[in-house]
Design a protein around this motif. Structure first.
Motif, PDB file in Angstrom:
ATOM      1  N   PRO A  99       0.691  -1.149  -0.094  1.00 31.73           N
ATOM      2  CA  PRO A  99       0.055   0.142  -0.003  1.00 31.73           C
ATOM      3  C   PRO A  99       0.991   1.332  -0.085  1.00 31.73           C
ATOM      4  N   GLU A 100       1.991   1.217   0.861  1.00 30.83           N
ATOM      5  CA  GLU A 100       2.786   2.482   0.894  1.00 30.83           C
ATOM      6  C   GLU A 100       3.404   2.945  -0.569  1.00 30.83           C
ATOM      7  N   ARG A 101       3.910   1.829  -1.094  1.00 30.45           N
ATOM      8  CA  ARG A 101       4.649   1.965  -2.578  1.00 30.45           C
ATOM      9  C   ARG A 101       3.552   2.367  -3.480  1.00 30.45           C
ATOM     10  N   ALA A 102       2.165   1.692  -3.490  1.00 28.10           N
ATOM     11  CA  ALA A 102       1.319   2.046  -4.564  1.00 28.10           C
ATOM     12  C   ALA A 102       0.804   3.469  -4.441  1.00 28.10           C
ATOM     13  N   SER A 103       0.766   3.939  -2.945  1.00 24.88           N
ATOM     14  CA  SER A 103       0.274   5.450  -2.661  1.00 24.88           C
ATOM     15  C   SER A 103       1.393   6.331  -3.323  1.00 24.88           C
ATOM     16  N   ALA A 104       2.837   5.830  -3.157  1.00 27.74           N
ATOM     17  CA  ALA A 104       3.761   6.666  -3.905  1.00 27.74           C
ATOM     18  C   ALA A 104       3.678   6.886  -5.236  1.00 27.74           C
ATOM     19  N   LEU A 105       3.062   5.959  -6.091  1.00 24.73           N
ATOM     20  CA  LEU A 105       2.980   5.969  -7.488  1.00 24.73           C
ATOM     21  C   LEU A 105       1.769   7.202  -7.956  1.00 24.73           C
ATOM     22  N   LEU A 106       1.001   7.114  -7.073  1.00 25.53           N
ATOM     23  CA  LEU A 106      -0.136   8.147  -7.385  1.00 25.53           C
ATOM     24  C   LEU A 106       0.281   9.403  -8.118  1.00 25.53           C
ATOM     25  N   PRO A 107       1.404  10.203  -7.612  1.00 22.73           N
ATOM     26  CA  PRO A 107       1.482  11.642  -8.470  1.00 22.73           C
ATOM     27  C   PRO A 107       1.906  11.037  -9.975  1.00 22.73           C
ATOM     28  N   LEU A 108       2.625  10.227 -10.134  1.00 17.07           N
ATOM     29  CA  LEU A 108       3.118   9.608 -11.346  1.00 17.07           C
ATOM     30  C   LEU A 108       1.473   9.162 -12.265  1.00 17.07           C
ATOM     31  N   LEU A 109       0.847   8.313 -11.677  1.00 13.47           N
ATOM     32  CA  LEU A 109      -0.250   7.673 -12.306  1.00 13.47           C
ATOM     33  C   LEU A 109      -1.249   9.001 -12.605  1.00 13.47           C
ATOM     34  N   ARG A 110      -1.320   9.887 -11.656  1.00 10.47           N
ATOM     35  CA  ARG A 110      -2.180  10.965 -12.137  1.00 10.47           C
ATOM     36  C   ARG A 110      -1.590  11.870 -13.392  1.00 10.47           C
ATOM     37  N   SER A 111      -0.470  12.072 -13.627  1.00 14.81           N
ATOM     38  CA  SER A 111       0.256  12.745 -14.617  1.00 14.81           C
ATOM     39  C   SER A 111      -0.187  11.649 -15.974  1.00 14.81           C
ATOM     40  N   ILE A 112       0.369  10.553 -15.786  1.00 18.63           N
ATOM     41  CA  ILE A 112       0.046   9.468 -16.836  1.00 18.63           C
ATOM     42  C   ILE A 112      -1.289   9.335 -17.519  1.00 18.63           C
ATOM     43  N   THR A 113      -2.387   9.399 -16.556  1.00 19.27           N
ATOM     44  CA  THR A 113      -3.872   9.310 -17.040  1.00 19.27           C
ATOM     45  C   THR A 113      -4.205  10.435 -17.437  1.00 19.27           C
ATOM     46  N   GLY A 114      -3.757  11.590 -17.017  1.00 18.40           N
ATOM     47  CA  GLY A 114      -4.090  12.846 -17.469  1.00 18.40           C
ATOM     48  C   GLY A 114      -3.808  13.009 -18.866  1.00 18.40           C
ATOM     49  N   GLU A 115      -2.432  12.479 -19.130  1.00 19.43           N
ATOM     50  CA  GLU A 115      -2.013  12.672 -20.581  1.00 19.43           C
ATOM     51  C   GLU A 115      -2.943  11.539 -21.278  1.00 19.43           C
ATOM     52  N   ILE A 116      -3.300  10.402 -20.927  1.00 18.13           N
ATOM     53  CA  ILE A 116      -4.164   9.544 -21.845  1.00 18.13           C
ATOM     54  C   ILE A 116      -5.470  10.173 -21.893  1.00 18.13           C
ATOM     55  N   ARG A 117      -6.062  10.610 -20.655  1.00 16.11           N
ATOM     56  CA  ARG A 117      -7.500  11.372 -20.935  1.00 16.11           C
ATOM     57  C   ARG A 117      -7.387  12.400 -22.163  1.00 16.11           C
ATOM     58  N   GLU A 118      -6.336  13.430 -22.138  1.00 17.58           N
ATOM     59  CA  GLU A 118      -6.194  14.443 -23.153  1.00 17.58           C
ATOM     60  C   GLU A 118      -5.997  13.807 -24.526  1.00 17.58           C
ATOM     61  N   ARG A 119      -5.333  12.710 -24.655  1.00 19.34           N
ATOM     62  CA  ARG A 119      -4.888  12.300 -26.021  1.00 19.34           C
ATOM     63  C   ARG A 119      -6.339  11.549 -26.391  1.00 19.34           C
ATOM     64  N   MET A 120      -6.898  10.707 -25.630  1.00 25.17           N
ATOM     65  CA  MET A 120      -8.329  10.324 -25.943  1.00 25.17           C
ATOM     66  C   MET A 120      -9.216  11.228 -26.497  1.00 25.17           C
ATOM     67  N   GLU A 121      -9.395  12.389 -25.618  1.00 26.31           N
ATOM     68  CA  GLU A 121     -10.386  13.507 -26.071  1.00 26.31           C
ATOM     69  C   GLU A 121      -9.638  13.964 -27.406  1.00 26.31           C
ATOM     70  N   ALA A 122      -8.637  14.042 -27.584  1.00 27.38           N
ATOM     71  CA  ALA A 122      -8.085  14.696 -28.781  1.00 27.38           C
ATOM     72  C   ALA A 122      -8.273  13.670 -29.943  1.00 27.38           C
ATOM     73  N   VAL A 123      -8.112  12.534 -29.875  1.00 27.05           N
ATOM     74  CA  VAL A 123      -8.709  11.407 -30.971  1.00 27.05           C
ATOM     75  C   VAL A 123      -9.839  11.536 -31.215  1.00 27.05           C
ATOM     76  N   ASP A 124     -10.748  11.572 -30.028  1.00 25.10           N
ATOM     77  CA  ASP A 124     -12.184  11.355 -30.603  1.00 25.10           C
ATOM     78  C   ASP A 124     -12.737  12.772 -31.137  1.00 25.10           C
ATOM     79  N   LEU A 125     -12.109  13.831 -30.864  1.00 26.76           N
ATOM     80  CA  LEU A 125     -12.495  15.205 -31.542  1.00 26.76           C
ATOM     81  C   LEU A 125     -12.133  15.063 -33.027  1.00 26.76           C
ATOM     82  N   LEU A 126     -10.959  14.759 -33.161  1.00 29.61           N
ATOM     83  CA  LEU A 126     -10.316  14.336 -34.701  1.00 29.61           C
ATOM     84  C   LEU A 126     -11.161  13.659 -35.564  1.00 29.61           C
TER      85      LEU A 126
END
Length: 118
Positions: free
Chosen positions: A8-35
């Motif tokens: 649990p501690e190491r998984a929690s430490a991943l959250l800032p990185l996961l937040r960044s990666i999922t933000g990137e994924i969300r933005e790219r998915m939205e751009a693909v849909d729009l295009l």
């Protein structure tokens, strides 16, 4: 194969990185849909054919960057949950997802996968 495992501690430490990666994924998915929607709305006029080429090039870039972001999750041993968009599955002790954790930017809580399946 390099197996990742997180308590649990190491998984929690991943959250800032996961937040960044999922933000990137969300933005790219939205751009693909729009295009894709813009591409479908184009006709056959010359200026629209030129725009089609521009859109197809941008789609290729967005899709490539989406694959890069997903591979980044895989390098961490994580993967996207197929049933819940943007939920990330994190391997637990022993490197298995069924004993791991789930995290989503929508609820921001790290949860046990075992508790989710009940």
């Amino acid at each position: 194969m390099n197996r990742h495992s997180y308590d649990p501690e190491r998984a929690s430490a991943l959250l800032p990185l996961l937040r960044s990666i999922t933000g990137e994924i969300r933005e790219r998915m939205e751009a693909v849909d729009l295009l894709e929607r813009e591409l479908q709305g184009l006709g056959r006029a010359r200026h629209e054919r030129e725009r089609r080429g521009e859109i197809e090039a941008e789609l290729a870039v967005q899709r490539r960057e989406l694959r890069v972001a997903r591979r980044e999750l895989e390098r961490l041993g994580c993967q996207l949950d197929e049933d819940h968009p943007l939920r990330v599955l994190i391997p637990g002790v022993g490197g298995t997802l069924d004993r791991g954790f789930a995290w989503s930017p929508l609820d921001e809580r790290l949860e046990s996968v075992a508790l989710l399946s009940r």
